[in-house]
Design an enzyme around this catalytic site. Structure first.
Site, PDB file in Angstrom:
ATOM      1  N   HIS A  31     -19.484 -34.068  12.208  1.00 17.65           N
ATOM      2  CA  HIS A  31     -19.448 -34.774  10.921  1.00 17.65           C
ATOM      3  C   HIS A  31     -20.445 -34.123   9.966  1.00 17.65           C
ATOM      4  O   HIS A  31     -21.638 -34.435   9.959  1.00 17.65           O
ATOM      5  CB  HIS A  31     -19.794 -36.254  11.130  1.00 17.65           C
ATOM      6  CG  HIS A  31     -19.509 -37.125   9.942  1.00 17.65           C
ATOM      7  ND1 HIS A  31     -18.682 -38.226  10.003  1.00 17.65           N
ATOM      8  CD2 HIS A  31     -19.936 -37.057   8.660  1.00 17.65           C
ATOM      9  CE1 HIS A  31     -18.621 -38.808   8.815  1.00 17.65           C
ATOM     10  NE2 HIS A  31     -19.379 -38.107   7.978  1.00 17.65           N
ATOM     11  N   HIS A  33     -20.401 -32.533   5.795  1.00 18.08           N
ATOM     12  CA  HIS A  33     -19.642 -32.336   4.553  1.00 18.08           C
ATOM     13  C   HIS A  33     -20.023 -31.010   3.904  1.00 18.08           C
ATOM     14  O   HIS A  33     -21.212 -30.751   3.662  1.00 18.08           O
ATOM     15  CB  HIS A  33     -19.906 -33.474   3.573  1.00 18.08           C
ATOM     16  CG  HIS A  33     -19.331 -34.789   4.006  1.00 18.08           C
ATOM     17  ND1 HIS A  33     -18.104 -35.239   3.594  1.00 18.08           N
ATOM     18  CD2 HIS A  33     -19.819 -35.740   4.832  1.00 18.08           C
ATOM     19  CE1 HIS A  33     -17.850 -36.417   4.136  1.00 18.08           C
ATOM     20  NE2 HIS A  33     -18.885 -36.750   4.900  1.00 18.08           N
ATOM     21  N   ASP A  35     -19.623 -29.984   0.839  1.00 18.93           N
ATOM     22  CA  ASP A  35     -20.264 -30.155  -0.467  1.00 18.93           C
ATOM     23  C   ASP A  35     -21.596 -30.893  -0.359  1.00 18.93           C
ATOM     24  O   ASP A  35     -22.280 -31.076  -1.368  1.00 18.93           O
ATOM     25  CB  ASP A  35     -19.336 -30.864  -1.452  1.00 18.93           C
ATOM     26  CG  ASP A  35     -18.806 -32.182  -0.928  1.00 18.93           C
ATOM     27  OD1 ASP A  35     -18.867 -32.422   0.293  1.00 18.93           O
ATOM     28  OD2 ASP A  35     -18.295 -32.992  -1.736  1.00 18.93           O
ATOM     29  N   GLY A 193     -15.365 -41.719   1.140  1.00 21.25           N
ATOM     30  CA  GLY A 193     -15.636 -42.421  -0.106  1.00 21.25           C
ATOM     31  C   GLY A 193     -16.063 -43.849   0.187  1.00 21.25           C
ATOM     32  O   GLY A 193     -16.137 -44.280   1.344  1.00 21.25           O
ATOM     33  N   GLU A 223     -19.631 -47.790   8.119  1.00 18.76           N
ATOM     34  CA  GLU A 223     -20.887 -47.246   7.602  1.00 18.76           C
ATOM     35  C   GLU A 223     -21.520 -48.262   6.670  1.00 18.76           C
ATOM     36  O   GLU A 223     -22.525 -48.893   7.005  1.00 18.76           O
ATOM     37  CB  GLU A 223     -20.648 -45.927   6.871  1.00 18.76           C
ATOM     38  CG  GLU A 223     -21.910 -45.300   6.304  1.00 18.76           C
ATOM     39  CD  GLU A 223     -21.633 -44.059   5.475  1.00 18.76           C
ATOM     40  OE1 GLU A 223     -22.600 -43.333   5.181  1.00 18.76           O
ATOM     41  OE2 GLU A 223     -20.466 -43.807   5.114  1.00 18.76           O
ATOM     42  N   ASP A 312     -24.121 -35.196   8.614  1.00 19.53           N
ATOM     43  CA  ASP A 312     -23.487 -35.764   7.427  1.00 19.53           C
ATOM     44  C   ASP A 312     -23.648 -34.823   6.234  1.00 19.53           C
ATOM     45  O   ASP A 312     -22.735 -34.079   5.899  1.00 19.53           O
ATOM     46  CB  ASP A 312     -24.033 -37.149   7.119  1.00 19.53           C
ATOM     47  CG  ASP A 312     -23.061 -37.993   6.291  1.00 19.53           C
ATOM     48  OD1 ASP A 312     -21.913 -37.545   6.091  1.00 19.53           O
ATOM     49  OD2 ASP A 312     -23.441 -39.095   5.867  1.00 19.53           O
TER      50      ASP A 312
END
Length: 382
Positions: A31, A33, A35, A193, A223, A312
């Protein structure tokens, strides 16, 4: 050798790994990201290249500190706002190639041997790229980064997860995109999101399509929102893994006498070995946990849930896999055996064919940890 190590541990008590050993340990990341993991200097340089004037500062050190401070608000919504800057500089093919290559190299330097990195192609179309061109550029960057890591004596394999945004209406299109680029670097699908007000069932058609294609997907759930989000992700949508899943602890009770009781959803998650993609530092930033010592990962690991450890967003959290492991070692006294358990959990849960997962565990992960454990007995080689 294993008997000697076990006897040694039993005679002297468990020994926590040093920071140097944690850095050398093979790691698996599920996990992360794209960006959310840019180097601050890359953000500054790409902003200059594309004429983006929205950065709060052009000094890389100050910018890195700004990202971390902005993400420390305790609000998931505020945390997500920081991505406006990184996405703004990731709109061209060259920028996407560079960011992906940097990502692979940075992870490899941290001892990550397998990673699944996710991103939302729909957020990189402002300069005229098509969805397919975005995916092709990112995959090219990861292959370049893998090659650059090999030159430095590091091995890493990176697969990508294509993410659809929960608040948007392109999930079916992104699911089809993931299936189209399957076996060419893309290993699965995700939705991300803000959870509140955007249940995963809004994207049911995309999940049904992926199941019909025998494809893999994970869902950000549990989350910032609670048990209903987890239940929907599993029982309505059929997720293979849970992104975060930290709120499953709301279905677990711990009595004053230490007795633990699992509710039906928590028992289902444990019994079915549903992988939990836990991200401790990120969870502290978004308010899902108050401290590392109070993070539910400690209880969930003790109860033998399929827990994995993840980063993350490395830029926003100022973190790495080594730092995440180090925080858990400090909080819970974890040993190399514990870190190996987390790593094997992650590799078992990767969206790769079974034989490839098994080979990675047998040929890379277990030998890497065995060597580190042996150092307790015999000292480092050489």
């Amino acid at each position: 050798m294993e008997k000697q190590i076990a006897a040694f541990a039993g005679a002297t008590g468990p020994r926590v790994p040093t920071s140097e050993q944690i850095a050398r340990a093979p790691k698996v990341l599920l996990h992360d990201h794209l960006d959310g993991g840019l180097r601050p200097e890359t953000v500054v340089e790409l902003a200059a290249d594309c004429g983006y004037a929205g950065l709060p500062t052009a000094d890389p050190k100050e910018l890195g500190e700004w990202f971390r401070a902005a993400a420390d608000s305790g609000s998931l919504e505020r945390y997500l706002e920081t991505f406006a800057h990184t996405c703004a500089v990731m709109q061209t093919r060259a920028a996407l190639v560079r960011v992906a290559a940097d990502c692979a190299e940075d992870l490899a330097a941290d001892g990550v041997v397998y990673a699944e990195v996710r991103y939302a192609p729909e957020q990189h179309l402002e300069a005229g790229l098509s969805l397919d061109e975005v995916v092709e550029a990112v995959n090219e960057g990861f292959r370049l980064g893998e090659a650059n890591a090999r030159v430095r004596g590091r091995r890493i394999r990176v697969g990508t997860l294509l993410t659809a945004m929960r608040h948007a209406a392109r999930s079916q299109e992104i699911a089809e995109l993931a299936n189209r680029h399957r076996d060419r670097g893309v290993v699965g699908f995700d939705i991300a999101g803000a959870e509140a007000g955007h249940p995963p069932t809004r994207h049911q058609a995309a999940f049904d399509y992926l199941k019909g294609e025998n494809n893999h997907f994970t869902i950000h759930a549990g989350e910032a929102f609670g048990l209903p989000s987890i239940w929907e992700a599993l029982q309505c949508c059929g997720a293979d893994r849970l992104g975060h899943g930290v709120r499953i602890v709301d279905d677990i009770t711990v009595g004053e006498d230490g007795a633990v009781g699992l509710g039906r959803l928590a028992a289902y998650v444990r019994d079915k070995r549903v992988p939990l993609e836990m991200c401790p530092t990120s969870n502290l930033q978004t308010g899902a946990a108050a401290s590392y010592a109070e993070h539910p990962i400690g209880l969930l690991a003790r109860l033998k849930f399929r827990v994995t450890v993840n980063t993350d967003n490395r830029l926003m959290s100022g973190t790495s896999m080594s730092r995440e492991f180090a925080h858990l070692v400090d909080a819970f006294g974890y040993t190399l055996a514990d870190l190996e358990w987390f790593t094997v959990n992650a590799m078992k849960s990767a969206f790769l064919p079974f034989d490839e997962r098994l080979a990675m565990i047998s040929d890379v992960i277990k030998p890497g940890y065995a060597e580190l454990k042996a150092e307790w007995l015999f000292g480092p080689r050489g």
